[in-house]
Design a protein around this motif. Sequence first.
Motif, mmCIF file in Angstrom:
data_model
loop_
_atom_site.group_PDB
_atom_site.id
_atom_site.type_symbol
_atom_site.label_atom_id
_atom_site.label_comp_id
_atom_site.label_asym_id
_atom_site.label_seq_id
_atom_site.Cartn_x
_atom_site.Cartn_y
_atom_site.Cartn_z
ATOM 1 N N PRO A 57 0.827 -1.201 0.000
ATOM 2 C CA PRO A 57 0.000 0.000 0.000
ATOM 3 C C PRO A 57 0.865 1.256 0.000
ATOM 4 O O PRO A 57 1.976 1.260 0.528
ATOM 5 C CB PRO A 57 -0.814 -0.109 1.293
ATOM 6 C CG PRO A 57 -0.124 -1.118 2.133
ATOM 7 C CD PRO A 57 0.690 -1.987 1.226
ATOM 8 N N CYS A 58 0.353 2.308 -0.589
ATOM 9 C CA CYS A 58 1.039 3.596 -0.591
ATOM 10 C C CYS A 58 1.140 4.119 0.840
ATOM 11 O O CYS A 58 0.177 4.038 1.599
ATOM 12 C CB CYS A 58 0.244 4.560 -1.474
ATOM 13 S SG CYS A 58 0.643 6.294 -1.232
ATOM 14 N N THR A 59 2.308 4.630 1.210
ATOM 15 C CA THR A 59 2.527 5.106 2.573
ATOM 16 C C THR A 59 1.628 6.297 2.912
ATOM 17 O O THR A 59 1.234 6.478 4.056
ATOM 18 C CB THR A 59 4.007 5.504 2.740
ATOM 19 O OG1 THR A 59 4.816 4.381 2.395
ATOM 20 C CG2 THR A 59 4.319 5.932 4.167
ATOM 21 N N LEU A 60 1.296 7.091 1.924
ATOM 22 C CA LEU A 60 0.546 8.318 2.196
ATOM 23 C C LEU A 60 -0.972 8.131 2.216
ATOM 24 O O LEU A 60 -1.651 8.680 3.075
ATOM 25 C CB LEU A 60 0.919 9.398 1.171
ATOM 26 C CG LEU A 60 2.360 9.924 1.292
ATOM 27 C CD1 LEU A 60 2.702 10.810 0.108
ATOM 28 C CD2 LEU A 60 2.563 10.687 2.590
ATOM 29 N N CYS A 61 -1.508 7.375 1.266
ATOM 30 C CA CYS A 61 -2.974 7.224 1.238
ATOM 31 C C CYS A 61 -3.407 5.850 1.743
ATOM 32 O O CYS A 61 -4.600 5.622 1.944
ATOM 33 C CB CYS A 61 -3.529 7.475 -0.167
ATOM 34 S SG CYS A 61 -2.991 6.276 -1.409
ATOM 35 N N LEU A 62 -2.436 4.953 1.977
ATOM 36 C CA LEU A 62 -2.690 3.611 2.503
ATOM 37 C C LEU A 62 -3.507 2.761 1.556
ATOM 38 O O LEU A 62 -3.997 1.697 1.917
ATOM 39 C CB LEU A 62 -3.388 3.667 3.883
ATOM 40 C CG LEU A 62 -2.713 4.544 4.931
ATOM 41 C CD1 LEU A 62 -3.553 4.577 6.200
ATOM 42 C CD2 LEU A 62 -1.318 4.045 5.259
ATOM 43 N N ALA B 157 5.327 6.177 -2.441
ATOM 44 C CA ALA B 157 4.220 7.092 -2.686
ATOM 45 C C ALA B 157 3.647 6.805 -4.063
ATOM 46 O O ALA B 157 4.393 6.624 -5.022
ATOM 47 C CB ALA B 157 4.700 8.535 -2.628
ATOM 48 N N CYS B 158 2.324 6.733 -4.148
ATOM 49 C CA CYS B 158 1.708 6.498 -5.450
ATOM 50 C C CYS B 158 1.697 7.803 -6.242
ATOM 51 O O CYS B 158 1.811 8.892 -5.684
ATOM 52 C CB CYS B 158 0.310 5.890 -5.302
ATOM 53 S SG CYS B 158 -0.938 7.012 -4.662
ATOM 54 N N LEU B 159 1.535 7.643 -7.532
ATOM 55 C CA LEU B 159 1.541 8.782 -8.444
ATOM 56 C C LEU B 159 0.515 9.837 -8.031
ATOM 57 O O LEU B 159 0.785 11.030 -8.032
ATOM 58 C CB LEU B 159 1.196 8.245 -9.837
ATOM 59 C CG LEU B 159 1.777 8.929 -11.036
ATOM 60 C CD1 LEU B 159 3.291 8.935 -10.952
ATOM 61 C CD2 LEU B 159 1.347 8.177 -12.298
ATOM 62 N N ARG B 160 -0.662 9.385 -7.666
ATOM 63 C CA ARG B 160 -1.722 10.312 -7.297
ATOM 64 C C ARG B 160 -1.318 11.148 -6.079
ATOM 65 O O ARG B 160 -1.556 12.348 -6.028
ATOM 66 C CB ARG B 160 -3.012 9.530 -6.983
ATOM 67 C CG ARG B 160 -4.184 10.453 -6.668
ATOM 68 C CD ARG B 160 -5.399 9.685 -6.247
ATOM 69 N NE ARG B 160 -5.169 8.936 -5.010
ATOM 70 C CZ ARG B 160 -6.132 8.381 -4.291
ATOM 71 N NH1 ARG B 160 -7.372 8.440 -4.702
ATOM 72 N NH2 ARG B 160 -5.841 7.722 -3.183
ATOM 73 N N CYS B 161 -0.709 10.479 -5.072
ATOM 74 C CA CYS B 161 -0.313 11.200 -3.860
ATOM 75 C C CYS B 161 0.781 12.222 -4.161
ATOM 76 O O CYS B 161 0.770 13.316 -3.604
ATOM 77 C CB CYS B 161 0.163 10.234 -2.784
ATOM 78 S SG CYS B 161 -1.204 9.387 -1.982
ATOM 79 N N VAL B 162 1.736 11.853 -5.015
ATOM 80 C CA VAL B 162 2.798 12.799 -5.362
ATOM 81 C C VAL B 162 2.181 14.038 -6.006
ATOM 82 O O VAL B 162 2.497 15.175 -5.648
ATOM 83 C CB VAL B 162 3.830 12.149 -6.320
ATOM 84 C CG1 VAL B 162 4.806 13.190 -6.850
ATOM 85 C CG2 VAL B 162 4.588 11.042 -5.598
HETATM 86 ZN ZN LIG Z 1 -1.090 7.222 -2.389
#
Ligand SMILES: [Zn+2]
Length: 113
Positions: free
Chosen positions: A65-70, A87-92
């Motif tokens: 899972p992405c660290t920021l949005c889980l 970090a996923c692309l969306r979160c970046v």
């Molecule tokens: Zn994310």
Amino acid sequence: MHREGANPENVALEDVLCDFCGEASWAAGAPCVEGHRGSLICGVCLTSAWRAVSSGSISEETDEPCTLCLENREDLRWRGLRVEANACLRCVKQAAGVLHKSKDWDWVKPERP
Ligand SMILES: [Zn+2]
Ligand SMILES: [Zn+2]
């Protein structure tokens, strides 16, 4: 992420560190964007992440899972100094947008390299 030894009942600002470099914290006055559950990305990491994203040089896919949005999105991931975090692309993109617009910081989206 929380500094090692931080009291989970009473987390101080200086105990919240950037998940991607493990160094920058809110308390140090670094530009930071919060993710879910106390996760954090600092302006320095976001600059690297944004550069990587805008130049198309990230290619990793993972089941973590992405660290920021889980969320475990089918999205490319960026990793910083701490390989545990991604970090996923969306979160970046979201975090860069937030920091870019924020009046508290003079962080701007870096130009394409
Ligand atoms: Zn994310
Ligand atoms: Zn950082």
